[in-house]
Motif scaffolding. Structure first.
Motif, PDB file in Angstrom:
ATOM      1  N   GLU A  38      30.106  45.974  78.313  1.00  0.00           N
ATOM      2  CA  GLU A  38      30.736  45.429  79.525  1.00  0.00           C
ATOM      3  C   GLU A  38      30.129  44.072  79.871  1.00  0.00           C
ATOM      4  OE1 GLU A  38      31.880  49.380  82.071  1.00  0.00           O
ATOM      5  OE2 GLU A  38      29.754  48.840  81.944  1.00  0.00           O
ATOM      6  N   ARG A  64      31.607  41.350  77.672  1.00  0.00           N
ATOM      7  CA  ARG A  64      32.946  40.936  78.128  1.00  0.00           C
ATOM      8  C   ARG A  64      32.848  40.080  79.387  1.00  0.00           C
ATOM      9  NH1 ARG A  64      34.300  46.473  76.764  1.00  0.00           N
ATOM     10  NH2 ARG A  64      34.159  47.000  78.974  1.00  0.00           N
ATOM     11  N   LEU A  65      31.983  40.479  80.301  1.00  0.00           N
ATOM     12  CA  LEU A  65      31.806  39.725  81.541  1.00  0.00           C
ATOM     13  C   LEU A  65      31.274  38.331  81.266  1.00  0.00           C
ATOM     14  CD1 LEU A  65      31.771  39.559  84.650  1.00  0.00           C
ATOM     15  CD2 LEU A  65      29.470  40.556  84.563  1.00  0.00           C
ATOM     16  N   GLU A 112      41.147  37.312  85.931  1.00  0.00           N
ATOM     17  CA  GLU A 112      41.170  38.496  85.076  1.00  0.00           C
ATOM     18  C   GLU A 112      41.373  38.081  83.631  1.00  0.00           C
ATOM     19  OE1 GLU A 112      43.482  41.945  86.386  1.00  0.00           O
ATOM     20  OE2 GLU A 112      43.900  40.820  88.219  1.00  0.00           O
ATOM     21  N   VAL A 155      38.368  42.792  82.378  1.00  0.00           N
ATOM     22  CA  VAL A 155      37.386  42.186  83.276  1.00  0.00           C
ATOM     23  C   VAL A 155      38.086  41.490  84.432  1.00  0.00           C
ATOM     24  CG1 VAL A 155      35.465  40.566  83.464  1.00  0.00           C
ATOM     25  CG2 VAL A 155      35.803  41.842  81.348  1.00  0.00           C
ATOM     26  N   ARG A 156      37.597  41.741  85.634  1.00  0.00           N
ATOM     27  CA  ARG A 156      38.137  41.111  86.851  1.00  0.00           C
ATOM     28  C   ARG A 156      36.965  40.620  87.678  1.00  0.00           C
ATOM     29  NH1 ARG A 156      39.688  44.234  91.676  1.00  0.00           N
ATOM     30  NH2 ARG A 156      40.501  42.737  93.147  1.00  0.00           N
ATOM     31  N   VAL A 185      32.676  42.280  90.609  1.00  0.00           N
ATOM     32  CA  VAL A 185      33.003  42.264  89.190  1.00  0.00           C
ATOM     33  C   VAL A 185      33.442  43.649  88.732  1.00  0.00           C
ATOM     34  CG1 VAL A 185      31.471  40.354  88.608  1.00  0.00           C
ATOM     35  CG2 VAL A 185      30.614  42.669  88.490  1.00  0.00           C
ATOM     36  N   GLU A 186      34.367  43.690  87.798  1.00  0.00           N
ATOM     37  CA  GLU A 186      34.806  44.922  87.141  1.00  0.00           C
ATOM     38  C   GLU A 186      34.906  44.594  85.653  1.00  0.00           C
ATOM     39  OE1 GLU A 186      38.584  46.027  88.724  1.00  0.00           O
ATOM     40  OE2 GLU A 186      37.845  46.117  90.776  1.00  0.00           O
ATOM     41  N   ALA A 187      34.398  45.494  84.824  1.00  0.00           N
ATOM     42  CA  ALA A 187      34.506  45.236  83.375  1.00  0.00           C
ATOM     43  C   ALA A 187      34.838  46.515  82.642  1.00  0.00           C
ATOM     44  CB  ALA A 187      33.199  44.660  82.846  1.00  0.00           C
TER      45      ALA A 187
END
Length: 82
Positions: free
Chosen positions: A28, A31-32, A58, A62-63, A80-82
């Motif tokens: 994660e 990706r971030l 996005e 990932v956002r 953050v979201e991954a």
């Protein structure tokens, strides 16, 4: 004259976002990292949110929600979201 590297904004995390990052698995985080490099290179890349000054970007899973300073030299990551 030599070419200067392109300017990149400095990325700073709010406490909540930092906690989210610290809880991520290595995949994660990888990706971030790609997304944060894009945002640092071009802080206007995200779309404006309903809140006005906040932006959202996005890429795949990932956002990132962030706020950029007026001069674009600093990006404050809020979520953050991954």
């Amino acid at each position: 004259m030599g070419q200067h590297p392109p300017h990149r904004a400095r990325i700073v995390f709010y406490d909540v976002a930092l906690e989210q990052v610290n809880a991520m698995a290595p995949a994660e985080l990888a990706r971030l990292d790609v997304v944060l490099r894009v945002i640092a290179a071009l802080p206007t890349v995200g779309t404006s949110t309903k809140r006005g000054s906040a932006r959202q970007y996005e890429m795949g899973p990932v956002r990132v929600l962030y706020v950029r300073t007026a001069l674009g030299t600093l990006v404050l990551v809020a979520h953050v979201e991954a």
